[in-house]
Design a protein around this motif. Structure first.
Motif, PDB file in Angstrom:
ATOM      1  N   GLU A 481       0.829  -1.204   0.000  1.00  0.00           N
ATOM      2  CA  GLU A 481       0.000   0.000   0.000  1.00  0.00           C
ATOM      3  C   GLU A 481       0.861   1.250   0.000  1.00  0.00           C
ATOM      4  OE1 GLU A 481      -2.025   3.437   1.219  1.00  0.00           O
ATOM      5  OE2 GLU A 481      -0.598   2.411   2.543  1.00  0.00           O
ATOM      6  N   ILE A 482       1.958   1.251   0.764  1.00  0.00           N
ATOM      7  CA  ILE A 482       2.852   2.413   0.794  1.00  0.00           C
ATOM      8  C   ILE A 482       3.470   2.638  -0.578  1.00  0.00           C
ATOM      9  CG2 ILE A 482       5.052   3.247   1.692  1.00  0.00           C
ATOM     10  CD1 ILE A 482       4.318   2.013   4.380  1.00  0.00           C
ATOM     11  N   ALA A 483       3.947   1.564  -1.221  1.00  0.00           N
ATOM     12  CA  ALA A 483       4.581   1.692  -2.535  1.00  0.00           C
ATOM     13  C   ALA A 483       3.606   2.253  -3.564  1.00  0.00           C
ATOM     14  CB  ALA A 483       5.120   0.332  -2.986  1.00  0.00           C
ATOM     15  N   VAL A 484       2.380   1.755  -3.568  1.00  0.00           N
ATOM     16  CA  VAL A 484       1.400   2.222  -4.545  1.00  0.00           C
ATOM     17  C   VAL A 484       0.972   3.659  -4.234  1.00  0.00           C
ATOM     18  CG1 VAL A 484      -0.887   1.835  -5.517  1.00  0.00           C
ATOM     19  CG2 VAL A 484       0.605  -0.103  -5.060  1.00  0.00           C
ATOM     20  N   SER A 485       0.838   3.995  -2.956  1.00  0.00           N
ATOM     21  CA  SER A 485       0.452   5.373  -2.610  1.00  0.00           C
ATOM     22  C   SER A 485       1.517   6.364  -3.057  1.00  0.00           C
ATOM     23  CB  SER A 485       0.200   5.490  -1.107  1.00  0.00           C
ATOM     24  OG  SER A 485       1.394   5.309  -0.371  1.00  0.00           O
ATOM     25  N   VAL A 486       2.798   5.968  -3.000  1.00  0.00           N
ATOM     26  CA  VAL A 486       3.875   6.822  -3.493  1.00  0.00           C
ATOM     27  C   VAL A 486       3.759   6.993  -5.007  1.00  0.00           C
ATOM     28  CG1 VAL A 486       6.378   6.965  -3.819  1.00  0.00           C
ATOM     29  CG2 VAL A 486       5.448   6.312  -1.601  1.00  0.00           C
ATOM     30  N   LEU A 487       3.403   5.912  -5.705  1.00  0.00           N
ATOM     31  CA  LEU A 487       3.234   5.991  -7.160  1.00  0.00           C
ATOM     32  C   LEU A 487       2.052   6.876  -7.555  1.00  0.00           C
ATOM     33  CD1 LEU A 487       3.860   2.331  -8.398  1.00  0.00           C
ATOM     34  CD2 LEU A 487       5.231   4.353  -8.945  1.00  0.00           C
ATOM     35  N   LEU A 488       0.997   6.842  -6.757  1.00  0.00           N
ATOM     36  CA  LEU A 488      -0.227   7.556  -7.117  1.00  0.00           C
ATOM     37  C   LEU A 488      -0.203   9.029  -6.736  1.00  0.00           C
ATOM     38  CD1 LEU A 488      -3.016   4.954  -6.225  1.00  0.00           C
ATOM     39  CD2 LEU A 488      -2.079   5.512  -8.468  1.00  0.00           C
ATOM     40  N   ALA A 489       0.599   9.400  -5.740  1.00  0.00           N
ATOM     41  CA  ALA A 489       0.570  10.779  -5.246  1.00  0.00           C
ATOM     42  C   ALA A 489       0.832  11.814  -6.344  1.00  0.00           C
ATOM     43  CB  ALA A 489       1.558  10.939  -4.088  1.00  0.00           C
ATOM     44  N   PRO A 490       1.876  11.674  -7.182  1.00  0.00           N
ATOM     45  CA  PRO A 490       2.074  12.682  -8.241  1.00  0.00           C
ATOM     46  C   PRO A 490       0.958  12.695  -9.279  1.00  0.00           C
ATOM     47  CG  PRO A 490       4.090  11.433  -7.842  1.00  0.00           C
ATOM     48  CD  PRO A 490       2.991  10.712  -7.128  1.00  0.00           C
ATOM     49  N   ILE A 535       5.149  15.408 -18.977  1.00  0.00           N
ATOM     50  CA  ILE A 535       5.707  16.326 -17.976  1.00  0.00           C
ATOM     51  C   ILE A 535       6.807  15.626 -17.178  1.00  0.00           C
ATOM     52  CG2 ILE A 535       5.188  17.548 -15.826  1.00  0.00           C
ATOM     53  CD1 ILE A 535       2.437  18.213 -17.006  1.00  0.00           C
ATOM     54  N   GLY A 536       6.556  14.373 -16.767  1.00  0.00           N
ATOM     55  CA  GLY A 536       7.553  13.633 -16.003  1.00  0.00           C
ATOM     56  C   GLY A 536       8.828  13.407 -16.786  1.00  0.00           C
ATOM     57  N   ILE A 537       8.709  13.042 -18.072  1.00  0.00           N
ATOM     58  CA  ILE A 537       9.896  12.819 -18.907  1.00  0.00           C
ATOM     59  C   ILE A 537      10.659  14.119 -19.101  1.00  0.00           C
ATOM     60  CG2 ILE A 537      10.655  12.190 -21.233  1.00  0.00           C
ATOM     61  CD1 ILE A 537       8.317  10.198 -21.318  1.00  0.00           C
ATOM     62  N   GLY A 538       9.933  15.200 -19.403  1.00  0.00           N
ATOM     63  CA  GLY A 538      10.595  16.483 -19.615  1.00  0.00           C
ATOM     64  C   GLY A 538      11.291  16.996 -18.368  1.00  0.00           C
ATOM     65  N   TRP A 539      10.621  16.858 -17.228  1.00  0.00           N
ATOM     66  CA  TRP A 539      11.216  17.337 -15.975  1.00  0.00           C
ATOM     67  C   TRP A 539      12.461  16.518 -15.622  1.00  0.00           C
ATOM     68  CZ3 TRP A 539       9.341  16.481 -10.343  1.00  0.00           C
ATOM     69  CH2 TRP A 539       9.949  17.412  -9.497  1.00  0.00           C
ATOM     70  N   SER A 540      12.404  15.197 -15.792  1.00  0.00           N
ATOM     71  CA  SER A 540      13.561  14.345 -15.499  1.00  0.00           C
ATOM     72  C   SER A 540      14.734  14.700 -16.399  1.00  0.00           C
ATOM     73  CB  SER A 540      13.203  12.870 -15.682  1.00  0.00           C
ATOM     74  OG  SER A 540      12.256  12.463 -14.729  1.00  0.00           O
ATOM     75  N   ALA A 541      14.448  14.902 -17.694  1.00  0.00           N
ATOM     76  CA  ALA A 541      15.530  15.247 -18.618  1.00  0.00           C
ATOM     77  C   ALA A 541      16.175  16.581 -18.244  1.00  0.00           C
ATOM     78  CB  ALA A 541      14.979  15.291 -20.047  1.00  0.00           C
ATOM     79  N   PHE A 542      15.335  17.548 -17.878  1.00  0.00           N
ATOM     80  CA  PHE A 542      15.867  18.858 -17.475  1.00  0.00           C
ATOM     81  C   PHE A 542      16.689  18.737 -16.187  1.00  0.00           C
ATOM     82  CE2 PHE A 542      15.298  22.802 -14.993  1.00  0.00           C
ATOM     83  CZ  PHE A 542      15.964  23.687 -15.855  1.00  0.00           C
ATOM     84  N   ALA A 543      16.191  17.957 -15.222  1.00  0.00           N
ATOM     85  CA  ALA A 543      16.903  17.778 -13.961  1.00  0.00           C
ATOM     86  C   ALA A 543      18.241  17.084 -14.188  1.00  0.00           C
ATOM     87  CB  ALA A 543      16.042  16.979 -12.983  1.00  0.00           C
ATOM     88  N   LEU A 549      22.389  15.505  -8.597  1.00  0.00           N
ATOM     89  CA  LEU A 549      21.744  15.431  -7.286  1.00  0.00           C
ATOM     90  C   LEU A 549      20.293  15.905  -7.375  1.00  0.00           C
ATOM     91  CD1 LEU A 549      22.159  14.744  -4.297  1.00  0.00           C
ATOM     92  CD2 LEU A 549      22.847  17.118  -3.918  1.00  0.00           C
ATOM     93  N   PHE A 550      20.058  16.969  -8.134  1.00  0.00           N
ATOM     94  CA  PHE A 550      18.694  17.451  -8.313  1.00  0.00           C
ATOM     95  C   PHE A 550      17.856  16.418  -9.072  1.00  0.00           C
ATOM     96  CE2 PHE A 550      15.520  19.996 -10.713  1.00  0.00           C
ATOM     97  CZ  PHE A 550      14.802  20.459  -9.624  1.00  0.00           C
ATOM     98  N   PHE A 551      18.475  15.700 -10.009  1.00  0.00           N
ATOM     99  CA  PHE A 551      17.770  14.635 -10.734  1.00  0.00           C
ATOM    100  C   PHE A 551      17.296  13.555  -9.768  1.00  0.00           C
ATOM    101  CE2 PHE A 551      18.192  10.374 -12.597  1.00  0.00           C
ATOM    102  CZ  PHE A 551      17.178  10.427 -13.547  1.00  0.00           C
ATOM    103  N   LEU A 552      18.157  13.145  -8.845  1.00  0.00           N
ATOM    104  CA  LEU A 552      17.758  12.137  -7.859  1.00  0.00           C
ATOM    105  C   LEU A 552      16.641  12.667  -6.965  1.00  0.00           C
ATOM    106  CD1 LEU A 552      21.281  10.761  -6.852  1.00  0.00           C
ATOM    107  CD2 LEU A 552      19.583   9.689  -8.353  1.00  0.00           C
ATOM    108  N   PRO A 556      11.264  10.825  -7.082  1.00  0.00           N
ATOM    109  CA  PRO A 556      10.014  10.383  -6.440  1.00  0.00           C
ATOM    110  C   PRO A 556       8.754  10.990  -7.040  1.00  0.00           C
ATOM    111  CG  PRO A 556      11.677  10.886  -4.797  1.00  0.00           C
ATOM    112  CD  PRO A 556      12.223  11.354  -6.098  1.00  0.00           C
ATOM    113  N   VAL A 557       8.879  12.127  -7.719  1.00  0.00           N
ATOM    114  CA  VAL A 557       7.727  12.735  -8.383  1.00  0.00           C
ATOM    115  C   VAL A 557       7.729  12.415  -9.874  1.00  0.00           C
ATOM    116  CG1 VAL A 557       6.563  14.906  -8.945  1.00  0.00           C
ATOM    117  CG2 VAL A 557       7.606  14.588  -6.693  1.00  0.00           C
ATOM    118  N   ALA A 558       8.884  12.499 -10.509  1.00  0.00           N
ATOM    119  CA  ALA A 558       8.944  12.332 -11.958  1.00  0.00           C
ATOM    120  C   ALA A 558       8.716  10.881 -12.382  1.00  0.00           C
ATOM    121  CB  ALA A 558      10.298  12.816 -12.474  1.00  0.00           C
TER     122      ALA A 558
END
Length: 705
Positions: A481-490, A535-543, A549-552, A556-558
């Motif tokens: 449940e914790i793992a899935v809740s982390v996946l669903l939050a973003p 959005i997640g792919i673009g943000w990860s690539a930019f980070a 360190l900012f990429f890491l 959890p969100v991207a």
């Protein structure tokens, strides 16, 4: 014990009761804990930021962080309060703890209406649940004190015709003539609250209490009877709310929601009840209301504000609780009232469709919170809590945007020793404190996940782990449940942010029935989740290009956004949910030892329905018994609707079938007694090659088989 009559009932405003002093102390304690902790966290963040709040961007980050941190701190301390009260055996000020069981059992019951509003719900499934409630009351020997109302707002003719036929069959099967009623409003005004208000205006004075159910609600007879008796013993109470548990989860998503609700809610509900006490909220269903003050004080006028803050109130429940409190009556949440159930949407997509409606309704509460006179402070805070349930998402998104800009500025731009108007002979040196940043991050993680650990400790202490599959499987279930809740939050963050913006721009919504069975297809998931995925792919690539360190920090969100499509599809799969259930993972006590009412509902819903190629409209026209039933529920509309229009619609329907009529035209025809009778008489004389001739042939084959 003598029970006070209606004439002796007095609202809570008649005197200051002791619980109000206790509630004030508990709420003050909560405020001290939340704001004290938030101030400490903000101090840490201030020194984590390179310029220590010396720029407007850092001040924005600090302000957003303070609001979001306080928001999650409230949830943490509510759960902590609940944990402590459960360790102590419960809250001695709760309604149930005031009265001994033997005193409750001696209280005579009062006349109570059980009300179920429906709107385009699966007919057989919904009516089977109500049948289970009826049967349970019948077994208990208390059925004579309860009457049932199905209040339909369904607009599609096939749906409401099926409802009328199912109601008639249910009355016949249960022998419930004069006890189980069906009514469909001719005008769908003010949503569910308008439907209930319409019933009360006509027949509310017949009943002392009203129990409101949703289409997915189940409440045992034991709980219903106990609720009525508590209301008889507590004349100051206007609304008594149970804490419904989610049941019947089949898909992986629904089973996760079911497990989380059943396992964590005892802590949160106990803590919430202990803090709110007699100023609790009403959740719109699975609760009992005192009819007379509800009718007198809880009418909902249209809002007169701009945009979203004008028009009918969409989310009525919190408002009705606040108005009941304003009138001097108490509203209580009683977690000890068990055997109260509801269901969750089967997929993430369906949950987000529901949240889209709720977001607009909750945002309307902001206007009421700020403008309605005489509301109790606790109810204004309940409004704020409901608003924050959705506004927290765009605030979190804005916080991520601001931190991304800050990281980009620190990486790409030269160091500014005199930022944002900083003046003086001495420069402002940027500083980094990674150890403070780590401590701040850990404190946030503790706030989010420690309540889940406390729930595990609570289950061990109260010897509840067996009902969840045993300690080992329960621990694995919590981790899943914790793992899935982390996946669903973003995913929820992006969706809720979109809903809030749409609500503020007053985008109109379509109110529809809830899907309860269908899985999410890959194409549907791609269509709904593709923007977040990009959005997640673009943000990860930019980070990644900015700083490793900012990429890491962004992962959890991207990463959940990148995986949104497979996450949405896999969570909707019933086969995965059943596989985990077979391994005793994500199970709940009600599945290990089902109650009689749950077994009744499951058996009734599992009964095979006759396979027919005829629509409810076809059956209403052709089958004599059904035609007479619908005729008896119809009216003479020849005066309200132009007679020539009705005759023209009937002629077209007879010639080419009901599909040649619009939904509005078909509804007008099927609600008119003369038109129904004419359709039945002439359809049976139709030529074999025509629409109705072919339907008669199919009906004949069905009867022969």
């Amino acid at each position: 014990m003598a029970v006070m009559s209606d004439l002796c009932e007095a609202p809570a405003a008649a005197g200051f009761t002791r619980w109000r002093l206790v509630a004030a102390f508990r709420r003050a304690l909560l405020i001290v804990f939340v704001f004290g902790q938030t101030l400490v966290a903000c101090y840490y963040l201030l020194w984590v930021l390179p310029y220590h709040g010396g720029t407007w961007l850092e001040l924005a980050i600090l302000g957003l962080f303070a609001v979001l941190y306080a928001w999650i701190a409230v949830g943490f301390w509510v759960a902590a309060f609940g944990f402590l009260f459960r360790l102590m055996g419960g809250d001695r000020y709760s309604l149930l703890r005031r009265h001994r069981d033997r005193d409750l059992q001696s209280v005579p019951l009062a006349r109570t209406a059980i009300v179920m509003p429906v709107y385009h719900e699966p007919v057989h499934w919904t009516f089977s649940g109500l049948k289970a409630v009826y049967r349970d009351l019948e077994r208990s020997g208390h059925l004579e004190h309860f009457e049932f109302f199905i209040l339909s707002d369904s607009r599609e003719p096939d749906t409401w015709l099926a409802e009328q036929a199912a109601w008639h069959e249910l009355v016949r099967e249960l022998g419930a003539e004069g006890r189980l009623f069906y009514r469909r409003r001719p005008v769908n005004l003010n949503y569910k609250s308008g439907n209930v208000a319409d019933l009360l205006r006509r027949w509310g004075r017949r009943y002392k209490y009203m129990v409101v159910l949703d289409a997915d609600s189940l409440i045992s007879a034991r709980t219903l009877v106990k609720m009525v008796r508590l209301m008889e013993l507590e004349p100051r109470v206007g609304i008594l709310q149970t804490n419904p548990n989610i049941i019947n989860g089949q898909s992986l998503f629904a089973r996760l929601q079911q497990f989380a609700n059943r396992f964590y809610s005892p802590l949160f509900a106990t803590g919430l009840a202990a803090i709110q006490m007699g100023d609790a909220a009403f959740w719109g269903h699975n609760a009992i209301l005192r009819v007379r003050p509800f009718m007198r004080h809880c009418g909902l006028r249209k809002l007169r504000g701009p945009g979203i803050f004008g028009g009918p109130i969409m989310s009525h429940d919190f408002v009705e609780a606040a108005y009941m409190g304003r009138a001097g009556y108490e509203v209580w949440l009683e977690p000890g009232l068990g055997e109260s159930f509801e269901e969750s949407p089967p997929t993430l997509s369906d949950e987000l469709v529901r949240d889209n409606r709720w977001a607009k309704g909750n945002l309307q509460h902001l206007w009421i919170m700020l403008t309605a006179p005489g509301l109790r402070f606790a109810h204004r805070m309940a409004f704020l809590n409901g608003v924050m349930a959705y506004v927290a998402s765009p605030l979190w998104l804005l916080f991520l945007i601001c931190t991304t800009i800050e990281a980009a500025r620190m990486t790409l731009a030269p160091i500014d020793y005199f930022p944002d108007g900083h003046q003086g002979l001495f420069p402002l040196w940027p500083e980094w404190r990674p150890e403070w940043a780590l401590a701040l991050a850990l404190s946030t993680v503790v706030l989010l996940f420690l309540p889940k650990i406390l729930a595990l400790v609570d289950a061990i202490f109260h010897r509840l782990v067996k009902g969840f599959g045993g300690l080992g499987r329960l621990t694995v279930s919590v981790l899943i449940e914790i793992a899935v809740s982390v996946l669903l939050a973003p995913l929820r963050m992006l969706a809720h942010s979109r809903f809030v913006l749409a609500a503020l721009f007053n985008v109109s919504l379509k109110w529809a029935g809830q899907n309860r069975t269908e899985e999410t297809t890959w194409s549907e998931a791609l269509r709904t989740q593709l923007p977040g995925m990009m959005i997640g792919i673009g943000w990860s690539a930019f980070a990644w290009s900015l700083d490793r360190l900012f990429f890491l920090w962004s992962l959890p969100v991207a990463l959940p956004l990148v995986l949104a499509v497979p996450t949405s599809v896999l969570l909707s799969r019933v086969s995965i949910g059943r596989s985990l259930k077979a391994r005793h993972l994500l199970v709940i006590p009600e599945e290990q030892a089902p109650l009689a009412i749950l077994e009744d509902a499951r058996a009734a819903r599992a009964q095979p329905q006759p396979c027919t190629g005829l629509r409810p409209v076809d059956r209403a026209v052709l089958i004599p018994d059904l035609n007479r039933l619908h005729w008896s529920l119809a009216r003479d509309h020849r005066k309200a609707v132009r007679e020539d229009n009705l005759k023209a619609a009937v002629t077209r329907c007879l010639k080419s079938g009901p599909d040649t009529l619009s939904a509005s035209e078909l509804s007008q025809v099927l609600q008119d007694q003369s038109s129904l009778a004419e359709l039945h008489r002439k359809a049976w004389c139709a030529p074999p090659s025509g629409y109705w001739g072919r339907r008669i042939q199919r009906l004949t084959r069905e009867n022969d088989s």
